[in-house]
Design an enzyme around this catalytic site. Structure first.
Site, PDB file in Angstrom:
ATOM      1  N   LYS A 201      27.983  59.827   6.387  1.00 25.50           N
ATOM      2  CA  LYS A 201      28.676  58.901   7.280  1.00 25.50           C
ATOM      3  C   LYS A 201      28.448  59.275   8.741  1.00 25.50           C
ATOM      4  CE  LYS A 201      32.491  58.974   4.608  1.00 25.50           C
ATOM      5  NZ  LYS A 201      33.899  58.921   4.251  1.00 25.50           N
TER       6      LYS A 201
ATOM      7  N   ARG B   7      25.538  64.448  -6.291  1.00 22.96           N
ATOM      8  CA  ARG B   7      25.620  63.266  -5.445  1.00 22.96           C
ATOM      9  C   ARG B   7      24.290  62.520  -5.475  1.00 22.96           C
ATOM     10  NH1 ARG B   7      28.299  64.560  -0.945  1.00 22.96           N
ATOM     11  NH2 ARG B   7      27.430  62.999   0.423  1.00 22.96           N
TER      12      ARG B   7
ATOM     13  N   GLU C  53      37.628  58.959   2.269  1.00 21.04           N
ATOM     14  CA  GLU C  53      38.308  59.206   3.527  1.00 21.04           C
ATOM     15  C   GLU C  53      38.052  57.978   4.410  1.00 21.04           C
ATOM     16  OE1 GLU C  53      37.104  62.819   5.490  1.00 21.04           O
ATOM     17  OE2 GLU C  53      38.442  62.382   7.173  1.00 21.04           O
TER      18      GLU C  53
HETATM   19  P1  ATP Z   1      29.718  61.540   3.543  1.00 21.01           P
HETATM   20  O1  ATP Z   1      29.157  62.883   3.215  1.00 21.01           O
HETATM   21  O2  ATP Z   1      28.757  60.412   3.433  1.00 21.01           O
HETATM   22  O3  ATP Z   1      30.494  61.502   4.814  1.00 21.01           O
HETATM   23  P2  ATP Z   1      32.045  62.002   2.017  1.00 21.01           P
HETATM   24  O4  ATP Z   1      31.883  62.749   0.767  1.00 21.01           O
HETATM   25  O5  ATP Z   1      32.611  62.710   3.195  1.00 21.01           O
HETATM   26  O6  ATP Z   1      30.714  61.243   2.363  1.00 21.01           O
HETATM   27  P3  ATP Z   1      34.310  60.561   1.131  1.00 21.01           P
HETATM   28  O7  ATP Z   1      34.927  59.376   1.749  1.00 21.01           O
HETATM   29  O8  ATP Z   1      35.044  61.835   1.154  1.00 21.01           O
HETATM   30  O9  ATP Z   1      32.910  60.711   1.813  1.00 21.01           O
HETATM   31  O10 ATP Z   1      33.825  60.229  -0.347  1.00 21.01           O
HETATM   32  C1  ATP Z   1      34.611  59.609  -1.320  1.00 21.01           C
HETATM   33  C2  ATP Z   1      34.061  59.946  -2.669  1.00 21.01           C
HETATM   34  O11 ATP Z   1      32.710  59.537  -2.781  1.00 21.01           O
HETATM   35  C3  ATP Z   1      34.079  61.445  -2.906  1.00 21.01           C
HETATM   36  O12 ATP Z   1      34.607  61.684  -4.193  1.00 21.01           O
HETATM   37  C4  ATP Z   1      32.650  61.858  -2.809  1.00 21.01           C
HETATM   38  O13 ATP Z   1      32.384  62.943  -3.639  1.00 21.01           O
HETATM   39  C5  ATP Z   1      31.912  60.593  -3.249  1.00 21.01           C
HETATM   40  N1  ATP Z   1      30.576  60.526  -2.637  1.00 21.01           N
HETATM   41  C6  ATP Z   1      30.273  60.571  -1.331  1.00 21.01           C
HETATM   42  N2  ATP Z   1      28.938  60.549  -1.143  1.00 21.01           N
HETATM   43  C7  ATP Z   1      28.371  60.480  -2.383  1.00 21.01           C
HETATM   44  C8  ATP Z   1      27.024  60.439  -2.873  1.00 21.01           C
HETATM   45  N3  ATP Z   1      25.975  60.461  -2.043  1.00 21.01           N
HETATM   46  N4  ATP Z   1      26.842  60.379  -4.219  1.00 21.01           N
HETATM   47  C9  ATP Z   1      27.888  60.347  -5.051  1.00 21.01           C
HETATM   48  N5  ATP Z   1      29.172  60.388  -4.662  1.00 21.01           N
HETATM   49  C10 ATP Z   1      29.425  60.461  -3.341  1.00 21.01           C
HETATM   50 MG    MG Z   2      34.458  63.875   2.318  1.00 18.74          MG
END
Ligand code: ATP
Ligand code: MG
Length: 564
Positions: free
Chosen positions: A274, A264, A37
């Site tokens: 984030k 994760r 995102e």
């Molecule tokens: P955050 O929780 O840090 O805001 P998010 O999951 O909202 O992260 P996205 O931009 O939606 O952030 O993530 C893009 C991809 O990265 C998604 O497929 C998500 O599952 C993966 N991702 C995010 N954080 C991790 C992590 N700590 N380990 C592995 N994959 C991750």
């Molecule tokens: Mg997300």
């Protein structure tokens, strides 16, 4: 690019894909995606997902696309879109085509929503978000059906079109899938598909006042692109029945994608959300998203982490089905191992103390050979100027040495790296009794660092010739979070604010004296400062250095402690 998986043992995701290939589920086709995102910068957790998706596709001669999951216009921005692409390029992965955007599919999603409405599978609800959320109930608690649940398809279609046309206020109506308000899985209790929000979007601008939810957009975007294996993190496991339900009820342009979930990445002493990272920037705890203390890809890059070390780390931790936390020392050990092979050795004095050689012939300078990297013979040698006026570290001299102090002290002989043996004779103090200069004599017979009579010294110090030294700013870092698990619940079981676990002094800045060769260092280059660690020249200013990692392998120590 194709070939053998670099992974020693194949993980469950790779097994899943291999089984599909053997069963010809998708005629051997493998397509994945990385769907960030654009509401912040990528962090090391994303790197795990990035390498999994892109390498999996490569290993299978498949396709992996970058897709921006841009369905929340409030928090998203074009600047993040650009930054994410830069970060992917730096990590060394490439989208199999131009990046895709969920917003490119808004029209198709809308058409599909109408088709669900026409078949009585979706309805317009006039209740507000809070009411809808309360009526969802909970585990063991029944859901409450909306009074608008049984509107006719015709009425729903009319209302939905008016929603699109802007006839209703923000939040006053929502489109919901009509599934089952008593389902055990909460996500199947008539989930919201669209909300009305008059917020301009960074790509579609004010074209839409309806925005799809994550669940309505994600699987459908996968299907539009032809994704076969949609890999996400464990918190989406509960969404999987909904992912399948939407796809089961649509007329798809390609094979139906399937979702699988992996754990994760969590790291000790680190937060990877984030939202929390943003708050550190906004509150001024760090300078910016690319502050070298941040676990963002940009932060790690500025800190001097090689992308190949990040990938090697991600490979090593593998892909699992249960959440766990990895020690940050393991990541650092991959960085250290790589830099040990590649970084040129240099001398830099971070906390300078003057050392004057009283028997040095006046106005004489000798050029000494110093090895650039003992791990890499091809890196050769360089010439380092030596004179009678040097800088050494304040910590390398004690007027009154504590027990087991083997460095310089009056009467003691030590080696200056690649140079001579010197013996301290005296020290000059200021009015407060602080040592401001050390006086020493040198032995001309010891040039190169060894004595013809075979006598030994107990320590070797680094140094810089004062007239030849270059000024530099050096940042030393402690962990950004002192606590191993920032924000973890205390004895009372209450979760705490991770920001309470911040290290009070995670950065220490020094005005250093560094050897002349460092005047030519390139921005971003990482060198080893002898005895002090690896240091990256800043990306904007090569006279500023960030300590990447120290020299000691703390991971090895942790392993030893675990065994004993
Ligand atoms: P955050 O929780 O840090 O805001 P998010 O999951 O909202 O992260 P996205 O931009 O939606 O952030 O993530 C893009 C991809 O990265 C998604 O497929 C998500 O599952 C993966 N991702 C995010 N954080 C991790 C992590 N700590 N380990 C592995 N994959 C991750
Ligand atoms: Mg997300």
């Amino acid at each position: 690019m194709s070939g053998e998986s670099p992974y020693e043992s194949i993980d469950f995701i790779r097994e899943w894909v291999r089984d599909d290939n053997e069963a010809a589920t998708y005629d051997g086709r493998v397509q994945t995606r990385f769907p960030p995102e654009p509401n912040g910068y990528l962090h090391i957790g994303h790197a795990k997902s990035i390498f999994l998706n892109f390498r999996l596709a490569e290993e299978n001669d498949g396709v992996c696309l970058l897709r921006f999951d841009d369905t929340n216009p409030e928090t998203e921005d074009t600047s993040y879109v650009e930054a994410i692409q830069e970060d992917l390029a730096w990590l060394g992965v490439e989208s199999s085509g131009p990046p895709r955007y969920a917003s490119d599919y808004f029209e198709q999603l809308y058409t599909w929503a109408e088709s669900l409405i026409e078949r009585g599978l979706a309805y317009v609800d006039d209740q507000d978000a809070e009411t809808i959320s309360t009526q969802r109930g909970g585990f063991g608690q029944p859901g409450v059906e909306s009074p608008h649940r049984d509107r006719s398809p015709e009425e729903n279609l009319g209302l939905f079109r008016q929603m699109r046309d802007g006839a209703f206020d923000d939040g006053s109506k929502a489109l919901r899938a009509k599934i089952d308000m008593q389902a055990d899985n909460m996500w199947l209790r008539d989930p919201v598909m669209y909300r009305i929000r008059r917020v301009p979007h960074h790509r579609t601008e004010d074209q839409w006042v309806l925005y799809p939810t994550y669940d309505w957009a994600h699987g459908q975007s996968d299907a539009i692109e032809g994704v076969t294996h949609s890999i996400c993190t464990l918190e989406f496991a509960d969404h999987r029945p909904l992912y399948d339900w939407f796809l089961d009820h649509l007329d798809l342009p390609s094979d139906q994608p399937r979702q699988a979930e992996f754990a994760r990445l969590n790291l000790t002493h680190t937060v990877l959300s984030k939202r929390m990272l943003r708050s550190l920037v906004e509150s001024g705890h760090v300078d910016s998203w690319d502050d070298p203390r941040m676990p963002t890809i940009r932060g790690l890059r500025r800190r001097g982490y090689p992308p190949s070390a990040i990938e090697a780390f991600v490979e090593r931790i593998g892909v699992a089905k249960t959440n766990s936390t990895v020690e940050i020392e393991l990541l650092e050990s991959f960085v250290r191992t790589e830099l040990n092979q590649t970084a040129l050795r240099r001398m830099a004095v971070v906390k300078p103390l003057k050392l004057t050689i009283t028997n040095w012939p006046q106005d004489t300078v000798v050029m000494l050979d110093a090895i650039n990297n003992p791990e890499d013979p091809e890196a050769g040698t360089r010439q380092v100027a030596f004179s009678g006026e040097l800088w050494i570290e304040q910590d390398d001299f004690r007027l009154e040495p504590p027990p087991k102090y083997y460095r310089l002290t009056p009467g003691r002989e030590v080696r200056l790296r690649s140079a001579f043996f010197v013996t301290a004779t005296d020290a000059v103090l200021d009015d407060d009794g602080n040592v401001i200069e050390v006086l020493a004599t040198y032995d001309p017979e010891t040039q190169g660092g060894s004595a013809p009579d075979g006598r030994k010294v107990k320590s070797t110090l680094h140094w810089v010739s004062a007239p030849h030294a270059v000024d530099a700013t050096v940042h030393l870092y402690e962990r950004l979070f002192e606590a191993e698990h920032p924000g973890a619940a205390g004895d009372d079981g209450e979760a705490r604010d991770p920001r309470d676990d911040l290290h009070p002094a995670s950065r220490e800045t020094h005005q250093a004296k560094v050897e002349a060769a460092l005047a030519d260092v390139a921005v971003g280059e990482v060198v080893q400062f002898e005895r002090l660690g690896y240091f990256a020249a800043d990306l904007d200013d090569s006279r500023v250095f960030h300590r990447t990692v120290g020299l000691r392998d703390e991971w090895a120590n942790i392993q030893k402690r675990k065994k004993s």
